[in-house]
Each structure stands twice: as C-alpha cells, then as structure tokens.
Design a protein around this motif. Sequence first.
Motif, PDB file in Angstrom:
ATOM      1  N   VAL A 162       1.053  -0.879  -0.136  1.00 37.06           N
ATOM      2  CA  VAL A 162       0.332   0.568   0.005  1.00 37.06           C
ATOM      3  C   VAL A 162       0.785   1.115  -0.145  1.00 37.06           C
ATOM      4  CG1 VAL A 162      -1.873   1.310   1.055  1.00 37.06           C
ATOM      5  CG2 VAL A 162      -1.703  -1.128   0.874  1.00 37.06           C
ATOM      6  N   GLU A 163       1.905   1.637   1.184  1.00 38.65           N
ATOM      7  CA  GLU A 163       2.790   2.378   0.747  1.00 38.65           C
ATOM      8  C   GLU A 163       3.368   2.855  -0.192  1.00 38.65           C
ATOM      9  OE1 GLU A 163       4.989   1.544   4.575  1.00 38.65           O
ATOM     10  OE2 GLU A 163       3.270   2.083   5.953  1.00 38.65           O
ATOM     11  N   LEU A 164       4.511   1.825  -0.898  1.00 37.26           N
ATOM     12  CA  LEU A 164       5.199   1.639  -1.882  1.00 37.26           C
ATOM     13  C   LEU A 164       4.220   2.140  -3.205  1.00 37.26           C
ATOM     14  CD1 LEU A 164       7.002  -1.655  -1.678  1.00 37.26           C
ATOM     15  CD2 LEU A 164       8.044   0.351  -1.360  1.00 37.26           C
ATOM     16  N   LEU A 165       2.709   2.223  -3.428  1.00 30.74           N
ATOM     17  CA  LEU A 165       1.862   1.870  -4.790  1.00 30.74           C
ATOM     18  C   LEU A 165       1.952   3.743  -4.313  1.00 30.74           C
ATOM     19  CD1 LEU A 165       0.298  -1.675  -5.185  1.00 30.74           C
ATOM     20  CD2 LEU A 165       1.278   0.207  -6.305  1.00 30.74           C
ATOM     21  N   ALA A 166       1.353   4.285  -3.658  1.00 32.39           N
ATOM     22  CA  ALA A 166       1.461   5.364  -2.895  1.00 32.39           C
ATOM     23  C   ALA A 166       2.425   6.036  -3.642  1.00 32.39           C
ATOM     24  CB  ALA A 166       0.894   5.503  -1.742  1.00 32.39           C
ATOM     25  N   GLU A 167       3.451   5.943  -2.630  1.00 27.26           N
ATOM     26  CA  GLU A 167       4.623   6.878  -3.767  1.00 27.26           C
ATOM     27  C   GLU A 167       4.669   6.291  -4.839  1.00 27.26           C
ATOM     28  OE1 GLU A 167       8.182   8.799  -2.616  1.00 27.26           O
ATOM     29  OE2 GLU A 167       6.054   8.544  -1.676  1.00 27.26           O
ATOM     30  N   VAL A 168       5.020   5.455  -5.331  1.00 23.75           N
ATOM     31  CA  VAL A 168       4.640   6.101  -7.270  1.00 23.75           C
ATOM     32  C   VAL A 168       3.480   6.702  -7.248  1.00 23.75           C
ATOM     33  CG1 VAL A 168       5.131   3.968  -8.744  1.00 23.75           C
ATOM     34  CG2 VAL A 168       6.159   3.301  -6.857  1.00 23.75           C
ATOM     35  N   ASP A 169       2.457   6.408  -7.151  1.00 24.79           N
ATOM     36  CA  ASP A 169       1.617   7.647  -7.554  1.00 24.79           C
ATOM     37  C   ASP A 169       1.168   8.936  -7.448  1.00 24.79           C
ATOM     38  OD1 ASP A 169      -0.001   4.576  -9.296  1.00 24.79           O
ATOM     39  OD2 ASP A 169      -1.204   4.720  -7.411  1.00 24.79           O
ATOM     40  N   ARG A 170       2.454   9.269  -6.153  1.00 22.91           N
ATOM     41  CA  ARG A 170       2.102  10.603  -6.108  1.00 22.91           C
ATOM     42  C   ARG A 170       3.890  10.963  -6.861  1.00 22.91           C
ATOM     43  NH1 ARG A 170       6.156  13.287  -3.006  1.00 22.91           N
ATOM     44  NH2 ARG A 170       7.600  11.479  -3.304  1.00 22.91           N
ATOM     45  N   LEU A 171       4.408  10.103  -6.459  1.00 22.20           N
ATOM     46  CA  LEU A 171       5.446  10.457  -7.180  1.00 22.20           C
ATOM     47  C   LEU A 171       5.516  10.706  -9.741  1.00 22.20           C
ATOM     48  CD1 LEU A 171       8.785   8.138  -6.191  1.00 22.20           C
ATOM     49  CD2 LEU A 171       8.702  10.636  -5.915  1.00 22.20           C
TER      50      LEU A 171
END
Length: 151
Positions: A91-100
């Motif tokens: 969840v955290e990794l996907l959120a960070e990828v989406d943010r970037l």
Amino acid sequence: MDEAIASHLEQVRAHRAELGDAMAALDAALALPVGLGPVWRRRVRAALTELAHDLRDHVDLTEAPGGLYDDLRAHAPRLSREVDSRTAEHVELLAEVDRLLGERDDGLEGDEAVAAHREATTALIGRLVRHRQRGSDLVFEAYEVDLGGSG
C-alpha cells in the motif's frame, strides 16, 4: 509443497526479475545528469512508469486470492504477521509511486523541485530493495525456496 504453489512461485520469481530490471532502469535514469533537462525528465518518467506497472503486477500476483500470501497464511500461519507487513508495504509503495508520477505530471518547477524528486525516487528504490529482501526471506522461511537474488 503442492504443484499449484510451486507454479505460482515460478510466476513470482519471473515477476521478481522484471521488477528488479525496472528498479535498475530507474536507478540508471536517475544517475543521468539532471543538466540533460528534458532528456533526463523523459527517461526518469519512462522508467518510473515501467516500475509502477511492474510493482502493480507484483502486488496483484502476491495478493491474488489463492495466491502466494493466502498460501503462506495457510501453510505457515506463524508468518501471518510478516505477510500482513508485506501487504502494508505494498500500500505504501504504490502510494509513493503514484505520488511521484503525479509530481512528474504536475511538472517540476526549478532545480530544488527536481533535486527533491530525484531524492524521493532514489529513496523509493531503497525501500523496494528492502521489501524484496524481506519477501525473499519470508518465502524461504515458509518453503525453503530461493526466489533468486539476481532478478
């Protein structure tokens, strides 16, 4: 280990290699001189997009009903907490990828914004490396199977 999970682990191994390649490509793009301007931005964007795709595939594969994480919970319930931790990391990794990706889509105005984006994306790669290490340890602890360190 039954044949279905053995086959599933082979898929995980293949996707693991793809994710590793995407991480290496992103690292290579980030290592280019920022002074290349639009070339740097396009290369980073393309590599980050590929990484996002491969990460989503990894999450879909490991969290699929009847897949790896379900089998881990059934086969080795003592590892359920670790499985839950890997799921939370997804969840955290996907959120960070989406943010970037969103940050790139919104544009990076000025040198400070580009430097911050580069730093955050580099940190993401480090987080992914550690996630893969923990995932590999988890699978080995449950099945005594090496997912492979080169991929």
